[in-house]
Design an enzyme around this catalytic site. Structure first.
Site, PDB file in Angstrom:
ATOM      1  N   HIS A 114      -0.251   3.375  -1.117  1.00  0.00           N
ATOM      2  CA  HIS A 114       0.222   3.997   0.192  1.00  0.00           C
ATOM      3  C   HIS A 114       0.876   4.370   0.897  1.00  0.00           C
ATOM      4  O   HIS A 114       1.315   4.838   1.909  1.00  0.00           O
ATOM      5  CB  HIS A 114      -0.801   2.768   1.000  1.00  0.00           C
ATOM      6  CG  HIS A 114      -1.362   3.017   2.502  1.00  0.00           C
ATOM      7  ND1 HIS A 114      -2.279   2.771   2.956  1.00  0.00           N
ATOM      8  CD2 HIS A 114      -1.212   4.216   2.139  1.00  0.00           C
ATOM      9  CE1 HIS A 114      -3.171   2.962   3.391  1.00  0.00           C
ATOM     10  NE2 HIS A 114      -2.609   4.135   3.709  1.00  0.00           N
ATOM     11  N   ASP A 142      -7.848  -0.310   5.919  1.00  0.00           N
ATOM     12  CA  ASP A 142      -7.083  -0.730   4.704  1.00  0.00           C
ATOM     13  C   ASP A 142      -7.279  -2.604   4.552  1.00  0.00           C
ATOM     14  O   ASP A 142      -7.578  -2.953   5.852  1.00  0.00           O
ATOM     15  CB  ASP A 142      -5.510  -0.872   5.463  1.00  0.00           C
ATOM     16  CG  ASP A 142      -4.916  -1.414   3.685  1.00  0.00           C
ATOM     17  OD1 ASP A 142      -4.858  -1.546   3.158  1.00  0.00           O
ATOM     18  OD2 ASP A 142      -3.329  -0.362   3.791  1.00  0.00           O
ATOM     19  N   HIS A 144      -5.374  -4.684   4.395  1.00  0.00           N
ATOM     20  CA  HIS A 144      -3.507  -4.896   4.477  1.00  0.00           C
ATOM     21  C   HIS A 144      -2.959  -4.279   5.395  1.00  0.00           C
ATOM     22  O   HIS A 144      -4.070  -2.822   5.947  1.00  0.00           O
ATOM     23  CB  HIS A 144      -2.774  -4.194   2.873  1.00  0.00           C
ATOM     24  CG  HIS A 144      -3.197  -5.117   1.981  1.00  0.00           C
ATOM     25  ND1 HIS A 144      -4.438  -4.159   0.933  1.00  0.00           N
ATOM     26  CD2 HIS A 144      -2.919  -6.038   1.414  1.00  0.00           C
ATOM     27  CE1 HIS A 144      -3.899  -5.314  -0.321  1.00  0.00           C
ATOM     28  NE2 HIS A 144      -3.789  -6.372   0.619  1.00  0.00           N
ATOM     29  N   ASP A 146       0.095  -3.293   6.576  1.00  0.00           N
ATOM     30  CA  ASP A 146       1.238  -2.105   5.246  1.00  0.00           C
ATOM     31  C   ASP A 146       2.257  -2.117   6.566  1.00  0.00           C
ATOM     32  O   ASP A 146       2.786  -0.977   6.307  1.00  0.00           O
ATOM     33  CB  ASP A 146       0.479  -1.747   5.307  1.00  0.00           C
ATOM     34  CG  ASP A 146      -0.210  -1.134   3.713  1.00  0.00           C
ATOM     35  OD1 ASP A 146      -0.164  -1.963   3.186  1.00  0.00           O
ATOM     36  OD2 ASP A 146      -0.645  -0.318   3.344  1.00  0.00           O
ATOM     37  N   HIS A 159       5.202   0.781  -0.438  1.00  0.00           N
ATOM     38  CA  HIS A 159       3.471   0.809  -0.377  1.00  0.00           C
ATOM     39  C   HIS A 159       2.785  -0.082   1.095  1.00  0.00           C
ATOM     40  O   HIS A 159       1.706  -0.351   1.887  1.00  0.00           O
ATOM     41  CB  HIS A 159       2.445   0.810  -1.398  1.00  0.00           C
ATOM     42  CG  HIS A 159       2.226  -0.301  -1.693  1.00  0.00           C
ATOM     43  ND1 HIS A 159       0.927  -0.797  -2.377  1.00  0.00           N
ATOM     44  CD2 HIS A 159       2.663  -2.131  -1.531  1.00  0.00           C
ATOM     45  CE1 HIS A 159       0.447  -1.912  -3.240  1.00  0.00           C
ATOM     46  NE2 HIS A 159       1.984  -2.798  -2.206  1.00  0.00           N
ATOM     47  N   ASP A 248      -7.303   3.022   2.530  1.00  0.00           N
ATOM     48  CA  ASP A 248      -6.476   2.668   1.974  1.00  0.00           C
ATOM     49  C   ASP A 248      -7.840   1.895   1.122  1.00  0.00           C
ATOM     50  O   ASP A 248      -8.722   1.504   1.394  1.00  0.00           O
ATOM     51  CB  ASP A 248      -5.929   1.315   1.375  1.00  0.00           C
ATOM     52  CG  ASP A 248      -5.131   0.687  -0.001  1.00  0.00           C
ATOM     53  OD1 ASP A 248      -5.626   0.906  -0.302  1.00  0.00           O
ATOM     54  OD2 ASP A 248      -3.927   0.390   0.778  1.00  0.00           O
ATOM     55  N   ASP A 250      -8.898  -0.196  -1.106  1.00  0.00           N
ATOM     56  CA  ASP A 250      -8.973  -1.637  -1.166  1.00  0.00           C
ATOM     57  C   ASP A 250      -9.757  -2.342   0.122  1.00  0.00           C
ATOM     58  O   ASP A 250      -9.478  -3.724   0.199  1.00  0.00           O
ATOM     59  CB  ASP A 250      -7.712  -2.101  -1.827  1.00  0.00           C
ATOM     60  CG  ASP A 250      -6.198  -2.519  -0.503  1.00  0.00           C
ATOM     61  OD1 ASP A 250      -7.161  -2.391   0.450  1.00  0.00           O
ATOM     62  OD2 ASP A 250      -5.313  -2.814  -0.960  1.00  0.00           O
ATOM     63  N   GLU A 293      -4.382   4.846  -3.336  1.00  0.00           N
ATOM     64  CA  GLU A 293      -3.915   3.343  -4.503  1.00  0.00           C
ATOM     65  C   GLU A 293      -5.554   3.087  -5.186  1.00  0.00           C
ATOM     66  O   GLU A 293      -5.612   1.972  -5.701  1.00  0.00           O
ATOM     67  CB  GLU A 293      -4.402   1.766  -3.192  1.00  0.00           C
ATOM     68  CG  GLU A 293      -3.170   1.962  -2.395  1.00  0.00           C
ATOM     69  CD  GLU A 293      -2.324   0.758  -2.468  1.00  0.00           C
ATOM     70  OE1 GLU A 293      -1.743   1.157  -3.925  1.00  0.00           O
ATOM     71  OE2 GLU A 293      -0.877   1.450  -1.871  1.00  0.00           O
TER      72      GLU A 293
HETATM   73  N1  LIG Z   1      -1.385  -0.440   0.272  1.00  0.00           N
HETATM   74  C1  LIG Z   1      -1.169  -1.410   0.009  1.00  0.00           C
HETATM   75  N2  LIG Z   1      -1.689  -1.782  -1.376  1.00  0.00           N
HETATM   76  N3  LIG Z   1      -0.490  -2.617   0.214  1.00  0.00           N
HETATM   77  C2  LIG Z   1      -0.287  -3.751  -0.326  1.00  0.00           C
HETATM   78  C3  LIG Z   1       0.874  -4.999   1.055  1.00  0.00           C
HETATM   79  C4  LIG Z   1       0.395  -6.561   0.401  1.00  0.00           C
HETATM   80  C5  LIG Z   1       2.199  -6.880   1.060  1.00  0.00           C
HETATM   81  N4  LIG Z   1       1.241  -6.945   2.323  1.00  0.00           N
HETATM   82  C6  LIG Z   1       2.882  -6.413   0.273  1.00  0.00           C
HETATM   83  O1  LIG Z   1       3.855  -5.920   1.580  1.00  0.00           O
HETATM   84  O2  LIG Z   1       3.485  -6.466  -0.830  1.00  0.00           O
HETATM   85 MN   LIG Z   2      -2.510   0.272   1.663  1.00  0.00          MN
HETATM   86 MN   LIG Z   3      -4.275  -2.375   0.810  1.00  0.00          MN
END
Ligand SMILES: NC(=[NH2+])NCCC[C@H](N)C(=O)O
Ligand SMILES: [Mn+2]
Ligand SMILES: [Mn+2]
Length: 323
Positions: A114, A142, A144, A146, A159, A248, A250, A293
């Site tokens: 990402h 997502d 998350h 991010d 990411h 994303d 996920d 992702e």
């Molecule tokens: N694009 C993603 N899958 N991001 C996951 C981020 C996970 C976590 N918040 C980090 O800063 O590392």
């Molecule tokens: Mn993401």
């Molecule tokens: Mn994610």
């Protein structure tokens, strides 16, 4: 079936689609996410967009890994891992996406992790400003947020930071890795909407709260249903704003997308993911789409399932209908 698919609200016409395939994994630590564009294309995505949805595809038929741009030495910077590699790749990608968007095409980018959204969103935002004199909105789907800054991030993985750089909550000095990002590349926190969140770091929660950022978590989806959530999300953006959708994989529950680097249980069903994409398509305001992702090497129940889910999301966002 009936073409064309995208309404030309903010595009030159509804049938031109630029595709950029980005084989990059440097925004996080697991190998394999760079193989996703090839897996998506081999499963027939580009052909389906051309033959079923009747797009006029602009694609160099190449997965870009930008190896020539990767630095030989890349020490951490403000705690960020591989800052120069991510910077160089996203800057090059920004230009590629800009070149398509400047022609009035919708742009589909297949990632990659990402962190590449630093490139895609900056490129679209700049082109839309120049072509239409408007600011665009971003829908970020997502698990998350991010939106870590280098200082709030525990992992140092970029990411987990793209939204902070894209909104200007994080920035670098002009001669530092992300110094190339300028105001013309940025989006306002007021035009950002999240859907599907369920794994947000403490520092990120603080940022979301302090900046009044619109976010629909899985809790909101459970409470209101995805239909109402999409009405609220699109209502926040308004019908007169170009939309960049950054998806994303996920965001989907691991039952539907097991092959991804940071899977989180309790996510969207595939139908909810497809519905989000369909609703964004129906606005006629979609100007760019990222799918990121997918990691074909993390084969639990089989990457084929995750690739199939990714293809489905893209098809829905680009106008495939059930009937
Ligand atoms: N694009 C993603 N899958 N991001 C996951 C981020 C996970 C976590 N918040 C980090 O800063 O590392
Ligand atoms: Mn993401
Ligand atoms: Mn994610």
């Amino acid at each position: 079936m009936d073409a064309p698919t995208l309404q030309p609200k903010f595009l030159k016409n509804g049938t031109d689609l630029g595709i950029v395939a980005v084989g990059f994994s440097g925004g996080q630590c697991k190998a394999g996410v760079d193989a996703a564009p090839m897996a998506l294309i081999e499963s027939g995505l580009a052909d389906q967009l051309k033959d079923d949805l009747e797009y006029n595809i602009h694609f160099d038929n190449k997965v870009h890994s930008y190896t020539e741009l990767l630095p030989s030495s890349d020490p951490d910077h403000r705690g960020m891992k591989k800052p120069r590699a991510v910077s160089a790749v996203t800057q090059a990608l920004s230009q590629q996406v800009y070149d398509h968007a400047k022609e009035g095409r919708c742009v589909l980018t297949l990632g990659g992790d990402h962190s590449i959204a630093i490139g895609t969103i900056s490129g679209t935002a700049k082109a839309i400003r120049e072509r239409l004199g408007r600011d665009m909105a971003v829908i970020w789907v997502d698990a998350h947020a991010d939106i870590n800054t280098p200082e709030t991030s525990d992992s140092g993985n970029i990411h987990g930071m793209p939204v902070a750089f894209l909104t200007g909550l994080a920035s670098d000095k002009p001669d530092a890795p992300f110094g190339w990002l300028k105001d013309e590349h940025r989006v306002s926190v007021k035009k950002l909407v999240y859907i599907g969140l369920r794994d947000v770091d403490r520092g990120e929660k603080k940022i979301l709260r302090e900046h009044g950022i619109k976010a629909f978590s899985m809790h909101d989806i459970d409470r209101h249903g995805i239909g109402k959530v999409m009405d609220m999300a699109l209502g926040w953006i308004g019908s007169d704003t170009p939309i960049h959708l950054s998806f994303d994989i996920d965001a989907l529950d691991p039952r539907f997308a097991p092959s991804t680097g940071t899977a989180v249980r309790g996510g969207l069903t595939l139908r909810e993911g497809d519905f989000i994409a369909e609703c964004v398509h129906e606005t006629g305001s979609l100007v760019a789409l990222d799918l990121v992702e997918v990691n074909p090497s993390l084969e639990e129940a089989g990457a084929a399932e995750t690739v199939r889910s990714g293809v489905s999301i893209v098809r829905c966002a680009l106008g495939d209908t059930l009937l």
